[in-house]
Design an enzyme around this catalytic site. Structure first.
Site, mmCIF file in Angstrom:
data_model
loop_
_atom_site.group_PDB
_atom_site.id
_atom_site.type_symbol
_atom_site.label_atom_id
_atom_site.label_comp_id
_atom_site.label_asym_id
_atom_site.label_seq_id
_atom_site.Cartn_x
_atom_site.Cartn_y
_atom_site.Cartn_z
ATOM 1 N N ASN A 193 -55.000 71.627 -1.770
ATOM 2 C CA ASN A 193 -56.120 72.545 -1.976
ATOM 3 C C ASN A 193 -55.898 73.807 -1.153
ATOM 4 O OD1 ASN A 193 -57.772 70.835 -3.643
ATOM 5 N ND2 ASN A 193 -58.159 69.585 -1.828
ATOM 6 N N GLU B 269 -60.883 71.856 3.075
ATOM 7 C CA GLU B 269 -61.719 71.597 4.250
ATOM 8 C C GLU B 269 -60.981 71.860 5.557
ATOM 9 O OE1 GLU B 269 -63.057 67.558 3.969
ATOM 10 O OE2 GLU B 269 -64.086 67.905 2.072
ATOM 11 N N HIS C 44 -51.716 71.014 3.917
ATOM 12 C CA HIS C 44 -51.486 69.579 3.752
ATOM 13 C C HIS C 44 -51.402 69.235 2.279
ATOM 14 C CE1 HIS C 44 -55.838 70.299 4.021
ATOM 15 N NE2 HIS C 44 -56.001 69.294 3.163
ATOM 16 N N ASP D 218 -55.341 59.196 5.003
ATOM 17 C CA ASP D 218 -56.575 59.973 4.969
ATOM 18 C C ASP D 218 -57.712 59.113 5.524
ATOM 19 O OD1 ASP D 218 -57.577 62.673 3.159
ATOM 20 O OD2 ASP D 218 -59.114 61.240 3.806
ATOM 21 N N HIS E 270 -51.977 66.023 -0.304
ATOM 22 C CA HIS E 270 -52.529 64.686 -0.507
ATOM 23 C C HIS E 270 -51.585 63.917 -1.435
ATOM 24 C CE1 HIS E 270 -56.839 65.681 0.669
ATOM 25 N NE2 HIS E 270 -56.378 66.892 0.415
HETATM 26 P P1 AMP Z 1 -58.907 69.165 1.957
HETATM 27 O O1 AMP Z 1 -60.243 69.204 1.271
HETATM 28 O O2 AMP Z 1 -57.759 69.286 0.980
HETATM 29 O O3 AMP Z 1 -58.824 70.164 3.095
HETATM 30 O O4 AMP Z 1 -58.764 67.711 2.554
HETATM 31 C C1 AMP Z 1 -58.942 67.383 3.901
HETATM 32 C C2 AMP Z 1 -58.781 65.888 4.027
HETATM 33 O O5 AMP Z 1 -58.610 65.581 5.393
HETATM 34 C C3 AMP Z 1 -59.961 65.071 3.512
HETATM 35 O O6 AMP Z 1 -59.512 64.191 2.482
HETATM 36 C C4 AMP Z 1 -60.435 64.306 4.765
HETATM 37 O O7 AMP Z 1 -60.868 63.003 4.468
HETATM 38 C C5 AMP Z 1 -59.190 64.320 5.623
HETATM 39 N N1 AMP Z 1 -59.402 64.210 7.078
HETATM 40 C C6 AMP Z 1 -60.253 64.953 7.841
HETATM 41 N N2 AMP Z 1 -60.143 64.588 9.133
HETATM 42 C C7 AMP Z 1 -59.210 63.615 9.188
HETATM 43 C C8 AMP Z 1 -58.643 62.835 10.239
HETATM 44 N N3 AMP Z 1 -59.030 62.972 11.521
HETATM 45 N N4 AMP Z 1 -57.687 61.915 9.934
HETATM 46 C C9 AMP Z 1 -57.305 61.750 8.649
HETATM 47 N N5 AMP Z 1 -57.787 62.458 7.609
HETATM 48 C C10 AMP Z 1 -58.722 63.370 7.867
#
Ligand code: AMP
Length: 122
Positions: free
Chosen positions: A91, A99, A104, A33, A106
């Protein structure tokens, strides 16, 4: 919600933008991440175009689901997280603050992760 193939994880899958890759197989790609919330914070994504857990669980094939969740376990094990413990989390949607609209998981590890959930506000 239709799948947006311009989301950041779709671009990572197409190698249009880089990632810090830790694992890949036919079903999944895993990388660090970019904004880690624990000493180990990894993301595992399926190769298929699914918006979230809701979409994936409803529409992915048995092989995709099995392959993906085997990969999640392997990523955590390979990171050395199985012995002391880890948390995996996905999420889905607004209330979970998703987001990136590509499914995905985590994986968090490397310290005591505290209680399971905290309320943002009443
Ligand atoms: P979510 O809120 O579950 O959608 O989490 C999205 C995650 O993607 C967040 O923890 C971000 O820090 C991560 N993220 C966003 N862009 C990137 C990227 N280019 N490379 C790695 N992680 C990312």
């Amino acid at each position: 919600m239709p799948y947006d193939d311009q989301n950041v994880f779709a671009k990572i899958l197409r190698a249009e933008i880089p990632c810090d890759k830790v694992y890949e197989d036919d079903w999944a790609l895993a990388f660090k991440d970019i904004s880690p919330k624990a000493p180990t914070h990894l993301l595992v994504i399926p190769r298929g175009a699914y918006v979230s857990m809701d979409d994936f669980s409803a529409h992915a094939s048995e092989a995709e689901i099995a392959g993906f969740f085997r990969a999640v376990g392997a990523v955590a094990r390979d990171a050395g997280a199985a012995a002391d413990g880890y948390r995996f989390l996905a999420n889905h949607g607004r209330d979970a603050h998703q987001e990136v609209p590509h499914f995905h998981v985590h994986i968090f590890a490397g310290r005591d992760l505290g209680g399971m959930i905290r309320r943002a506000k009443d």
